[in-house]
Design a protein around this motif. Structure first.
Motif, PDB file in Angstrom:
ATOM      1  N   THR A 243       0.775  -1.255  -0.118  1.00 30.84           N
ATOM      2  CA  THR A 243      -0.110  -0.042  -0.006  1.00 30.84           C
ATOM      3  C   THR A 243       0.951   1.210   0.169  1.00 30.84           C
ATOM      4  O   THR A 243       0.473   2.336  -0.607  1.00 30.84           O
ATOM      5  CB  THR A 243      -0.860  -0.026   1.335  1.00 30.84           C
ATOM      6  OG1 THR A 243      -0.188   0.012   2.293  1.00 30.84           O
ATOM      7  CG2 THR A 243      -2.131  -1.003   0.982  1.00 30.84           C
ATOM      8  N   ALA A 244       2.014   1.136   0.761  1.00 33.11           N
ATOM      9  CA  ALA A 244       2.943   2.301   0.823  1.00 33.11           C
ATOM     10  C   ALA A 244       3.673   2.559  -0.735  1.00 33.11           C
ATOM     11  O   ALA A 244       3.762   3.692  -1.240  1.00 33.11           O
ATOM     12  CB  ALA A 244       3.921   2.220   1.664  1.00 33.11           C
ATOM     13  N   ARG A 245       3.965   1.339  -1.296  1.00 28.93           N
ATOM     14  CA  ARG A 245       4.882   1.713  -2.444  1.00 28.93           C
ATOM     15  C   ARG A 245       3.999   1.732  -3.986  1.00 28.93           C
ATOM     16  O   ARG A 245       4.393   2.327  -4.822  1.00 28.93           O
ATOM     17  CB  ARG A 245       5.787   0.844  -2.528  1.00 28.93           C
ATOM     18  CG  ARG A 245       7.072   0.993  -1.513  1.00 28.93           C
ATOM     19  CD  ARG A 245       7.860  -0.090  -1.483  1.00 28.93           C
ATOM     20  NE  ARG A 245       8.772  -0.345  -2.806  1.00 28.93           N
ATOM     21  CZ  ARG A 245       9.389  -1.308  -3.100  1.00 28.93           C
ATOM     22  NH1 ARG A 245       9.550  -2.408  -2.002  1.00 28.93           N
ATOM     23  NH2 ARG A 245       9.841  -1.500  -4.284  1.00 28.93           N
ATOM     24  N   VAL A 246       2.962   1.088  -3.913  1.00 27.25           N
ATOM     25  CA  VAL A 246       2.118   0.994  -5.301  1.00 27.25           C
ATOM     26  C   VAL A 246       1.422   2.388  -5.519  1.00 27.25           C
ATOM     27  O   VAL A 246       0.857   2.742  -4.675  1.00 27.25           O
ATOM     28  CB  VAL A 246       1.392  -0.240  -5.230  1.00 27.25           C
ATOM     29  CG1 VAL A 246       0.325  -0.058  -6.650  1.00 27.25           C
ATOM     30  CG2 VAL A 246       1.988  -1.645  -5.408  1.00 27.25           C
ATOM     31  N   ASP A 247       1.723   3.103  -6.527  1.00 25.93           N
ATOM     32  CA  ASP A 247       1.456   4.239  -6.918  1.00 25.93           C
ATOM     33  C   ASP A 247       0.096   4.089  -7.599  1.00 25.93           C
ATOM     34  O   ASP A 247      -0.051   4.218  -9.086  1.00 25.93           O
ATOM     35  CB  ASP A 247       2.453   4.937  -8.047  1.00 25.93           C
ATOM     36  CG  ASP A 247       2.087   6.324  -7.987  1.00 25.93           C
ATOM     37  OD1 ASP A 247       1.305   6.895  -7.475  1.00 25.93           O
ATOM     38  OD2 ASP A 247       2.624   6.899  -8.972  1.00 25.93           O
TER      39      ASP A 247
ATOM     40  N   ALA B 101       9.140   8.077  -1.182  1.00 23.74           N
ATOM     41  CA  ALA B 101       7.584   7.983  -0.728  1.00 23.74           C
ATOM     42  C   ALA B 101       7.396   7.244   0.593  1.00 23.74           C
ATOM     43  O   ALA B 101       6.738   7.096   1.111  1.00 23.74           O
ATOM     44  CB  ALA B 101       6.932   6.960  -1.919  1.00 23.74           C
ATOM     45  N   VAL B 102       8.709   6.522   0.946  1.00 27.09           N
ATOM     46  CA  VAL B 102       8.793   5.773   2.164  1.00 27.09           C
ATOM     47  C   VAL B 102       9.792   6.394   3.296  1.00 27.09           C
ATOM     48  O   VAL B 102      10.029   5.710   4.222  1.00 27.09           O
ATOM     49  CB  VAL B 102       9.056   4.298   1.996  1.00 27.09           C
ATOM     50  CG1 VAL B 102       7.680   3.818   1.337  1.00 27.09           C
ATOM     51  CG2 VAL B 102      10.282   3.898   1.195  1.00 27.09           C
TER      52      VAL B 102
ATOM     53  N   LYS C 216      -4.315   9.032  -2.037  1.00 29.87           N
ATOM     54  CA  LYS C 216      -4.338   7.578  -2.571  1.00 29.87           C
ATOM     55  C   LYS C 216      -5.376   6.738  -1.531  1.00 29.87           C
ATOM     56  O   LYS C 216      -5.463   7.373  -0.252  1.00 29.87           O
ATOM     57  CB  LYS C 216      -3.042   7.177  -2.167  1.00 29.87           C
ATOM     58  CG  LYS C 216      -2.957   5.661  -2.473  1.00 29.87           C
ATOM     59  CD  LYS C 216      -1.638   4.790  -1.990  1.00 29.87           C
ATOM     60  CE  LYS C 216      -0.415   5.038  -2.860  1.00 29.87           C
ATOM     61  NZ  LYS C 216       0.647   4.386  -2.288  1.00 29.87           N
TER      62      LYS C 216
ATOM     63  N   ILE D 239      -6.788   3.877   0.311  1.00 32.60           N
ATOM     64  CA  ILE D 239      -6.371   2.747   0.888  1.00 32.60           C
ATOM     65  C   ILE D 239      -7.550   1.906   1.278  1.00 32.60           C
ATOM     66  O   ILE D 239      -8.111   2.328   2.218  1.00 32.60           O
ATOM     67  CB  ILE D 239      -5.238   2.766   2.043  1.00 32.60           C
ATOM     68  CG1 ILE D 239      -3.962   3.385   1.249  1.00 32.60           C
ATOM     69  CG2 ILE D 239      -4.532   1.493   2.312  1.00 32.60           C
ATOM     70  CD1 ILE D 239      -2.666   3.935   2.062  1.00 32.60           C
TER      71      ILE D 239
END
Lengths: 417, 417
Positions: free
Chosen positions: A357-361, B21-22, B407, B409
């Protein structure tokens, strides 16, 4: 002069939008109810015009799928009218104060939702979009210029005519809803560059249409709806759940943008999972394009997947499949092929769920649920004008609020800097 | 191959943005503090490079105003470093949950702020923009590709080099901050069409630069900062207040986008107001372009205003003036000439204040206060990357939040539709 038609429409829509900026919710709702009534009252005339389009499409050898999208019936007209009535029930986004404050110097700042102005819709041959888009623009106090597909031109002309007549009955300027009837490429490109009259362009349709608009427009564009959506089945996935999700995402409605187009499977569970998934897909005769490892497991009926299949939004009973070494390779694959719409991981690993969830854009990232939920209705927006796959302004399903912008209203008593 | 440089930069920035992003707030703040330190520690080297740019500009006969914008000093470098430290204190917009809910079927939906990805900045010759923009992009976890004016190229190269070295010291990818050093028009146009690498383009500069970007870009653009701002003095205005506001809006800092460029005066108070305003302007030798009625009242020194002057953003000690019949004519004039930035009415009429704020289409609409307040700092955003004059995504001053998108989630336990 046909070639100036679009500027004439632009000018009229711009003037109409200025009048809409000061119209209240009750009057807009009255107009919407009149639109719904007119639709039902004149359904015979609408169906007669629609029949001309269907006939012409058949003569031009257009596919049955396309003709089905084009064809109206009494029942579909009732559904369209009901959708308009539903817009009446939605909260008016205009005038809502997003935030506000009083500065130490006594200045009052309000950040208030206001209409965009004039929305340009460029879409294909579904006649329901004509009415849906017009209703959502009206409720958000925007004028709209509709440019639908030429296959639906007779239907669109009568639909817009009856909506304009409802506007007039409600005391609103009919030019709040305009239809471009000169459908040459030249005229459409002019529309895309008409910055003085259009505040935003929303293309709705296939990847080709969207790209044409993105490449040609100087008016700000909100890209919508191309979905090469992936379901990644992780090593720790509950395989029954994974089959259920993959099957639902692929086969419950393959023609929509939130349907799954590509399945990624962790190598450790590929041999256990793929035959179950293939069995579920077989019930819908899903054509599978697989990598070498997939073909080893599933055998002869699987076609060979090339990058072309991995990149393709099939919108059909077809799916590409790849066995991956690990989460990392799944994320890389998605980064390469994603259209930033909806991506899913099925996993029982907390860490992998977090990382995915953090990395997929993408506009929507799912853990253990079908990608089919990316939808304005499902997300609680009430209705949607499209699903944004870009990052500016709105991302994911766009409802009435996304058809507005803000205005800062600053009131003082003589403050200077 | 020089002509491929921009794609190389695009690729590197895209990769860097994935790593950002992280990254957490603490590490980003550490990098920002290191940037501020490096700036001060290496100010001698920066000034030496800046001197090359200033010399070259002088040799090319560039105006003194432009050279002043270009020139750095120890004090200006300290100011730039302080501005970076100020960004450390601002709240990190990334990871903030805008809204969320649990659906009846148990699906959890979170709408979370995430970085845009890669921001492209195209700007002119102010070297402070190089550092300001990089700091704001870094704090919002975006990689940035900077394309500054060629007059500042030596300065920009050393500024970016020292920022990249600070990034490396903080354990971050130096490609989070990239500088395009090949400044041909061809290369810049390629950058504007580089949709696979850039998520948004923010042009900052004069109307010509902004229009070039809007006309050529296929990457989504946020238009900024062209301000043909009006002050309308209504019949009921407190004339002393009106003079104070007009004078402040025009002369406190004429080179900025929120300065007043045009004064509209109700005919009933024109004879009383204009001589007072002219007296205030005279203290700054403001050149006045007036309509016939203005020239009748103020006499010989007023030049004749044509539509060209009414349309012009002077950014100088110049102002256009028009006497109007009523509020309606003022609103029409503004509709014709506005750049949708900041517009002001000075009035004591409740109804006219309401009508002006409802009908004038601009990012910020003022009642009885100077247009000079349209500014990220004044509006409480802490810092700004620019002032949006378009309606998509952001309108008015844009701070860190406006450098993010969202985003969705969605987490479940096997939900299917």
């Amino acid at each position: 002069m046909a070639s100036e038609l679009i500027y004439e429409l632009g000018h009229r829509a711009k003037c109409a939008s200025a009048s809409l900026a000061v119209v209240g919710t009750a009057q807009k709702n009255r107009a919407l109810l009149l639109i719904a009534e007119e639709l039902e009252a004149r359904s015979g005339a609408v169906l007669a015009e629609n029949e001309k389009d269907v006939q012409a499409a058949a003569e031009h050898g257009i596919s049955q799928v396309m003709i089905d999208r084009l064809r109206l019936s009494e029942a579909r007209i009732r559904d369209i009218a009901q959708a308009v009535r539903h817009v009446v029930d939605l909260e008016d986004p205009v005038g809502v104060v997003d935030h506000g404050r009083t500065l130490p110097n006594g200045l009052n700042i309000l950040c208030k939702r206001v209409p965009m102005g004039v929305v340009g819709m460029i879409y294909e041959s579904r006649p329901n979009v004509t009415v849906d888009a017009a209703a959502l623009c009206l409720k958000s106090s925007n004028a709209v210029i509709l440019r639908g597909g030429k296959e639906a031109i007779h239907t669109n002309i009568i639909l817009v005519e009856l909506m304009r007549s409802a506007l007039a009955k409600a005391g609103l300027d009919p030019d709040c809803i305009c239809l471009l009837t000169e459908l040459s490429r030249e005229e459409t490109v002019k529309m895309m560059k008409m910055n003085e009259y259009l505040d935003v362009l929303i293309p709705r349709g296939g990847a080709g249409l969207i790209q044409t608009v993105v490449q040609n427009a100087t008016v700000p564009v909100i890209e919508t709806g191309v979905g090469n959506c992936h379901v990644y089945v992780d090593a720790s996935a509950d395989l029954e759940m994974a089959v259920r999700i993959a099957d639902n995402a692929k086969t419950s409605r393959p023609s929509v943008c939130n349907a799954c187009e590509s399945l990624l499977v962790h190598k450790d569970i590929a041999a256990a999972f793929l035959p179950k998934a293939a069995a579920a897909f077989a019930a819908h005769d899903v054509v599978i394009y697989g990598c070498d490892r997939t073909r080893e497991i599933l055998g002869g009926k699987v076609l060979k997947a090339t990058p072309a299949e991995y990149a393709k939004e099939f919108l059909d009973y077809k799916v590409s499949v790849r066995v991956v070494d690990d989460l990392e390779q799944a994320i890389e694959h998605i980064a390469q092929y994603t259209t930033h719409h909806s991506e899913c991981i099925v996993t029982n690993s907390y860490q992998n769920a977090q990382e995915f969830t953090a990395r997929v854009d993408a506009a929507a990232v799912y853990v253990n649920a079908s990608t089919r939920y990316t939808d304005g209705g499902e997300f609680g927006l009430g209705a949607e004008i499209g699903i944004s796959t870009q990052k500016l302004h709105a991302r994911g399903p766009m409802g009435l609020r996304e058809l507005t912008t803000v205005k800062y209203i600053v009131t003082g008593n003589g403050q200077i800097r």
